[in-house]
Design an enzyme around this catalytic site. Structure first.
Site, PDB file in Angstrom:
ATOM      1  N   LYS A  46       1.022  -1.193   0.071  1.00  0.00           N
ATOM      2  CA  LYS A  46       0.201  -0.042  -0.089  1.00  0.00           C
ATOM      3  C   LYS A  46       0.747   1.142  -0.099  1.00  0.00           C
ATOM      4  CE  LYS A  46      -0.427  -0.380   4.842  1.00  0.00           C
ATOM      5  NZ  LYS A  46      -1.437  -1.057   6.290  1.00  0.00           N
ATOM      6  N   ARG A 144     -11.614  -0.428  13.767  1.00  0.00           N
ATOM      7  CA  ARG A 144     -11.471   0.565  12.727  1.00  0.00           C
ATOM      8  C   ARG A 144     -12.415  -0.056  11.555  1.00  0.00           C
ATOM      9  NH1 ARG A 144      -5.042   1.484  11.029  1.00  0.00           N
ATOM     10  NH2 ARG A 144      -5.643  -0.533  10.213  1.00  0.00           N
ATOM     11  N   TYR A 266      12.926  31.894   5.833  1.00  0.00           N
ATOM     12  CA  TYR A 266      11.717  32.534   6.363  1.00  0.00           C
ATOM     13  C   TYR A 266      11.553  32.887   7.724  1.00  0.00           C
ATOM     14  CZ  TYR A 266       9.632  31.569   1.571  1.00  0.00           C
ATOM     15  OH  TYR A 266       9.229  31.675   0.409  1.00  0.00           O
ATOM     16  N   MET A 314       9.487  25.131   1.124  1.00  0.00           N
ATOM     17  CA  MET A 314       8.671  23.976   0.282  1.00  0.00           C
ATOM     18  C   MET A 314       9.644  23.372  -0.542  1.00  0.00           C
ATOM     19  SD  MET A 314       5.992  24.663  -2.849  1.00  0.00           S
ATOM     20  CE  MET A 314       4.781  25.578  -1.855  1.00  0.00           C
TER      21      MET A 314
END
Ligand SMILES: *Cc1c(COP(=O)(O)O)cnc(C)c1O
Length: 389
Positions: A46, A144, A266, A314
């Site tokens: 997964k 779950r 920043y 980023m």
């Protein structure tokens, strides 16, 4: 685009050793067989094989002898099916409304999590006029997904509800397998045992990676490791028995000298205490290098431990290379972000998370290089290099 092009152009390169994944799989399979029972070992692929690339890892493990594969989403199953025409692929998230025909078309097996899904899948078997494979997931304490105790009892009492289906597996999932002393492990084990005794004749599965290390009582017929295949430590707080799988390297884009008492990045969140040299490397939070890592971790460069300073941007991270010889920390030099000196488990500690999140967040912008290191360190070879931009 060849892998040479991709790595030449890339700011950061993720190297995945599929030979190490295969060796980890063999080790887990052998742990399952140690008690002398014919336990089989699946692979959980997964989230793109925990960031490692499901369509590369799946076929490699199939070649190693792995015969059963789990994904979470239907779409993951469809993508994996294209790479692996033969093997059973199980979809953990179950059967969403109106997706029965997709499962049938792509030969995928749903993990049925409640009676409603069971009824829909049985109706599909009737509609397609053939027996369909199914997995039943029993909730033994996670609360779950899975059949709760009352629904499980309905199954036990009314076996006819499974008519038209072939039970490929009865399974449950452990809540805290990485805590061997947690009493919930034994409680789930006994609930699962009671259920499978009442439903004899089908293969059974309970253990994820850490569950395998709880011992043979937890092994049943099929192991379901994910994390440990990819080198994540299944034994937190103890030595990692798995081989490392991923290395992440980032290039220095620019280096500069700054005076004392200057800020970097920043918000001016870091300030130099002395004249310093700052290097900027080519990855950021958009690549899964979490913002929480501000002033809290380091990378490695030419044998030096180099602090990460200032806010994570980023696309960029700044590091303090004042202590590194200039010749080794110029533009183009490569720093180790993940690797022998900083595992995904280590970085996860710094980021107050777990290695699963670090791995599944690995960026899509890294150039990916697949290597296939043979066991016993006989050297490595590059196999069909695959690249992602
Ligand atoms: C993710 C998952 C696994 C694999 O767990 P790991 O801890 O990564 O080994 C096994 N079973 C189920 C149901 C899962 O969701």
């Amino acid at each position: 685009m060849s892998s040479d092009d991709a790595t030449r152009r890339a700011g950061a390169i993720l190297t995945v050793d599929v030979g190490a994944i295969a060796a980890n799989w063999r080790g887990l399979r052998d742990a399952g067989r140690a008690a002398g029972r014919p336990v089989d070992c699946a692979a959980v692929l997964k989230a793109d094989a925990y960031g490692c690339g499901a369509t590369v890892v799946g076929p490699r493990l199939a070649a190693e002898g792995c015969r059963q594969f789990f994904v979470a989403h239907l779409e993951e199953g469809i993508a994996l099916r294209k790479a692996m025409p033969e093997h059973p692929i199980y979809v953990l998230n179950g059967l969403l409304a109106n997706t029965e025909a997709d499962f049938v078309e792509h030969d995928l097996t749903p993990v049925l999590n409640h009676l409603g899904q069971l009824n829909s899948w049985r109706a599909a078997a009737q509609r397609f006029n053939r027996p369909l494979d199914a997995i039943i997931h029993i909730d033994t304490g996670m609360h779950r997904l899975g059949f709760g105790p009352e629904e499980a009892q309905v199954l036990i009492n009314e076996r006819g509800r499974l008519r038209g289906l072939r039970l490929a597996l009865l399974m449950s999932h452990l809540v805290a397998s990485e805590e061997p002393n947690n009493a919930i492990n034994g409680e789930q084990l006994s609930r699962f045992r009671n259920f499978v005794r009442a439903m004899p004749g089908s293969p059974t599965s309970l253990a994820n990676s850490s569950g395998i290390f709880l011992g043979p009582d937890y092994h049943f017929d099929l192991l379901r490791p994910g994390a440990a295949l990819y080198g994540i430590n299944p034994l937190p707080g103890r030595d990692n028995p798995m081989l490392p799988v991923v290395t992440l390297e980032a290039r220095i884009l620019q280096t500069r000298r700054i005076d004392a008492f200057q800020t970097v990045g920043y918000g001016g969140a870091w300030r130099s205490a002395r004249p310093s040299r700052v290097a900027t490397i080519a990855l950021g939070y958009a690549d899964g290098y979490f913002r929480i890592l501000i002033n809290r971790t380091h990378v490695h460069l030419a044998g030096h431990r180099v602090p990460v300073i200032g806010r994570i941007s980023m696309d960029l991270v700044t590091i303090d290379v004042t202590e590194v010889p200039e010749a080794l920390s110029e533009t183009g030099a490569v720093v180790e972000v993940l690797g022998p000196h900083m595992t995904a488990d280590d970085l996860a500690d710094h980021a107050r998370t777990n290695a699963y999140e670090v791995m599944t967040a690995l960026g899509r912008r890294y150039a990916r290089v697949y290597i296939d290191t043979p066991p016993e360190g006989e050297g490595e070879s590059e196999t069909e290099p695959e690249t992602a931009s």
